[in-house]
Write an enzyme that holds these catalytic residues in place. Structure first.
Site, PDB file in Angstrom:
ATOM      1  N   PRO A 345      33.064  29.922  36.306  1.00 20.25           N
ATOM      2  CG  PRO A 345      33.864  27.791  35.532  1.00 20.25           C
ATOM      3  CD  PRO A 345      34.093  28.654  36.745  1.00 20.25           C
ATOM      4  CB  CYS A 429       8.814  47.661  16.041  1.00 21.06           C
ATOM      5  SG  CYS A 429       8.232  49.309  15.111  1.00 21.06           S
ATOM      6  CD  GLU A 430      13.485  49.256  19.246  1.00 24.76           C
ATOM      7  OE1 GLU A 430      14.507  50.018  18.821  1.00 24.76           O
ATOM      8  OE2 GLU A 430      12.490  49.452  20.043  1.00 24.76           O
TER       9      GLU A 430
END
Length: 509
Positions: A345, A429-430
Site C-alpha cells: 500500500p 497555459c492549458e
C-alpha cells in the site's frame, strides 16, 4: 445530503450533492487531525493555516505525520493479525507491508516507514538512493521496474536489497551475470500478470495482458473443467513458467516467490481475490512441475482512498480479513502451505495524510449551455464559476492524466454565504489545467482566500513538474503543533540552475 431549499446546479455531476454545510470537513477525505480553529481557519496536526501560509506560502503541500503513521500501523497490524489466525500452522504465516515509495518518498517518510515496522518498495535507482540516505536497511527494501538499468541492479546488489522483482526473461539473464560479477546471490521474485482486469482507469490497471509490466501466466493449453469443457488458460508454455525455469537454473539467483499488482485506486475486492487464486494456482503448478514450493507471494497494492464525498474505501482490517480468507481457502484446496505474504500500500497510507493549499486569484462566471438530460428546459443555460489558483497541473497532474476528481474547501475562514458550483483551475497555459472539476464553494469566495484540497498526499509531489517554469512546492510535515519542512520548495534560482546559457552571438550551428 443536499442543503434544504438549495437546488443542485444542472451542471453538477450526479454524484455531487449540495452540501448542508459548505464549511464542513467531510469525514474520510481529511487527516484525522484536520479541524477548524475558533476563528474558522483550518488546522492540521495542531498547526494553524496562518502559520503555514506565512512560513511556506502557497501552493504548498502539507503532510500529517500522525495520519501517515496511523495508517501505516493500521495496515501492519490488520494483516499481521489476519494471517496469524488459522486452525493449524500451515494456515498461519508472516506478512510484510511494503510502503510503495512511488506514491511519495523523501528521507523523512522513509524513516517513518521503518520506524513503524514496514518495509520500503522502490522503483528506481533514485528511490533506492533516497532510502539508503535515510538509513533504510537493504534487507527491508525491494526494487521494481520493467526496464531496470545495469546501474540500478548493481546498486540493489551492493545495498543487499531483500528482493529484486524481475519483470522479464532478459532481466533475469542480466541479473544473473551482474550477481556473478559482484560475487553474490540475488534474491528474486517474478512479476506476473494474472489476466485480471481491475475496476479503475485504464492507465493504472496493470494486471491485464496487453501492457508493459510482468510475465504472462497464460499458457498454450487450457485447463479442463468438471464438465469436460476447456476452462481457464493453463500455465504450461507460459512466459511465467519459462521465467521460473530460467531463475531456478541460474547459478547466482535465488527464486523466492512471485508478485502481481492489478492496478491502483481500486475499491472492489473481487479483482484482488481473483489474482490471489490465480497466483496460488501457479505456485501449485510450480510445485508439481519443478518440485519446489516457493515461499513468498506478493499481492501488490492499489487499495483506494476517498477523494470526493461518496467514495467508500475499505478499511485495512476488512481488506486483510478478506485476503487472508481467500489465501487460506485456496491453499487448502491446492495442498499448499500458506506462503509468506507481502502487500504494497502506498496511496492508502499517504494519500489522505496530505493536503494542498492554494491562494485564490481570478474568479470568472461563465454561462454554459445545459446538455440534454440535465433536467433543464430547451436552450437553458447555467453558470459555472471558474476559480483560478496559484498552482495547477504542475503540482497535481492527476486530473489531466486520469480524469481524477478531487474536493476542496475554503480553508482560511468560514462563510455564511450559500454554495455555488465551482471549477477550481490552475494558472498554466492549458485549458485542461483543472485542479477540482466540480465542487460547491461559498458564493462569497474572493481573491486572497486560501483553498485546501484534501487527499493529495499520493502522486502529486511525485508527479509534479516545472511546467511553465513554476517552482515545485515544498512539503511540510505537521505533528503535535509543530511544522517542519521535509522537502524544500524550489526557488527561481533552482529553476535556472541547470540552464546552460550560451555566450552572446554564439549558436550551436
Amino acid at each position: 445530503m443536499s442543503k434544504t431549499g438549495v437546488n443542485a446546479s444542472p451542471l453538477a455531476p450526479a454524484w455531487l450533492t449540495v452540501p448542508d454545510d459548505v464549511d464542513a470537513l467531510v469525514p474520510g477525505l481529511w487527516p484525522a487531525d484536520a479541524v477548524r480553529d475558533d476563528d474558522g481557519a483550518l488546522t492540521v496536526g495542531g498547526v494553524g493555516l496562518t502559520e503555514l501560509t506565512d512560513r511556506f506560502g502557497t501552493p504548498s503541500y502539507i503532510l500529517s505525520e500522525g495520519e501517515f503513521r496511523a495508517r501505516a500501523r493500521a495496515f501492519r497490524d490488520a494483516f499481521t493479525e489476519a494471517f496469524a489466525a488459522g486452525d493449524d500452522e500451515t494456515q498461519r504465516t508472516t506478512v510484510d507491508v511494503y510502503y510503495a515509495g512511488k506514491a511519495f518518498l523523501c528521507t523523512a517518510v522513509a524513516r517513518w516507514v521503518i520506524e513503524e515496522g514496514l518495509c520500503l518498495d522502490t522503483a528506481s535507482g533514485g528511490e533506492m538512493l533516497v532510502a539508503l540516505r535515510a538509513g533504510v536497511p537493504g534487507a527491508r527494501m525491494s526494487l521494481h521496474g520493467n526496464n531496470k538499468s545495469d546501474a540500478e541492479l548493481r546498486r540493489a546488489l551492493e545495498a543487499g536489497v531483500g528482493r529484486i522483482v524481475a519483470d522479464s526473461l532478459p532481466e533475469l539473464a542480466r541479473l544473473d551475470a551482474l550477481a556473478a560479477e559482484a560475487g553474490v546471490r540475488a534474491p528474486v521474485m517474478l512479476r506476473l500478470t494474472p489476466g485480471v482486469h481491475a475496476h479503475t482507469h485504464d492507465f493504472i490497471a496493470t494486471a491485464h495482458e496487453d501492457q508493459k509490466f510482468g510475465l504472462s501466466l497464460a499458457g498454450d493449453t487450457r485447463e479442463t473443467g468438471d464438465d469436460g469443457e476447456a476452462g481457464t488458460p493453463g500455465f504450461t508454455g507460459s512466459p511465467a513458467e519459462a521465467a521460473v525455469a530460467a531463475a531456478l537454473a541460474a547459478e547466482h539467483l535465488d527464486l523466492i516467490g512471485v508478485h502481481c499488482h492489478i492496478g491502483s485506486q481500486i475499491f472492489e475486492p473481487d479483482g484482488f481475490e481473483a489474482a490471489a487464486r490465480r497466483l496460488l494456482g501457479f505456485l501449485a503448478h510450480v510445485k508439481d512441475r519443478h518440485g519446489v514450493e516457493l515461499p513468498e507471494l506478493d499481492l501488490g497494492g492499489g487499495h483506494g482512498i476517498a477523494y470526493v464525498p461518496g467514495d467508500a474505501p475499505r478499511a485495512p482490517a476488512d481488506i486483510a480479513a478478506a485476503t487472508a480468507a481467500v489465501v487460506r481457502e485456496t491453499c487448502g484446496e491446492l495442498g499448499l502451505t500458506v506462503p509468506r505474504i507481502s502487500i504494497e500500500p502506498g496511496r492508502a497510507i499517504v494519500g489522505t495524510a496530505g493536503i494542498t493549499l492554494y491562494t485564490v486569484g481570478t474568479i470568472k462566471d461563465v454561462r454554459v449551455d445545459v446538455a440534454e438530460g440535465q433536467n433543464a428546459a430547451d436552450d437553458a443555460t447555467a453558470v459555472r464559476r471558474y476559480v483560478s489558483v496559484d498552482g495547477g497541473m504542475s503540482d497535481n497532474p492527476r486530473p489531466v492524466l486520469y480524469d481524477a476528481d478531487y474536493s476542496a474547501v475554503l480553508a482560511s475562514r468560514t462563510s455564511t454565504a450559500g454554495p455555488a458550483l465551482c471549477r477550481v483551475v490552475g494558472k498554466h497555459c492549458e485549458s485542461g489545467d483543472i485542479v477540482v472539476r466540480d465542487v460547491y464553494l461559498p458564493a462569497d469566495l474572493r481573491a486572497g482566500d486560501v483553498l485546501a484540497v484534501p487527499a493529495t498526499g499520493a502522486y502529486c509531489w511525485s508527479l509534479s513538474s516545472n511546467y511553465n517554469y513554476l517552482p515545485r512546492p515544498g512539503v511540510t510535515a505537521v505533528l503535535d503543533g509543530s511544522a517542519r519542512p521535509i522537502v524544500r520548495g524550489e526557488t527561481e534560482t533552482d529553476l535556472l540552475a541547470r540552464d546552460v546559457p550560451e555566450p552572446a552571438g554564439q549558436t550551436g550551428v
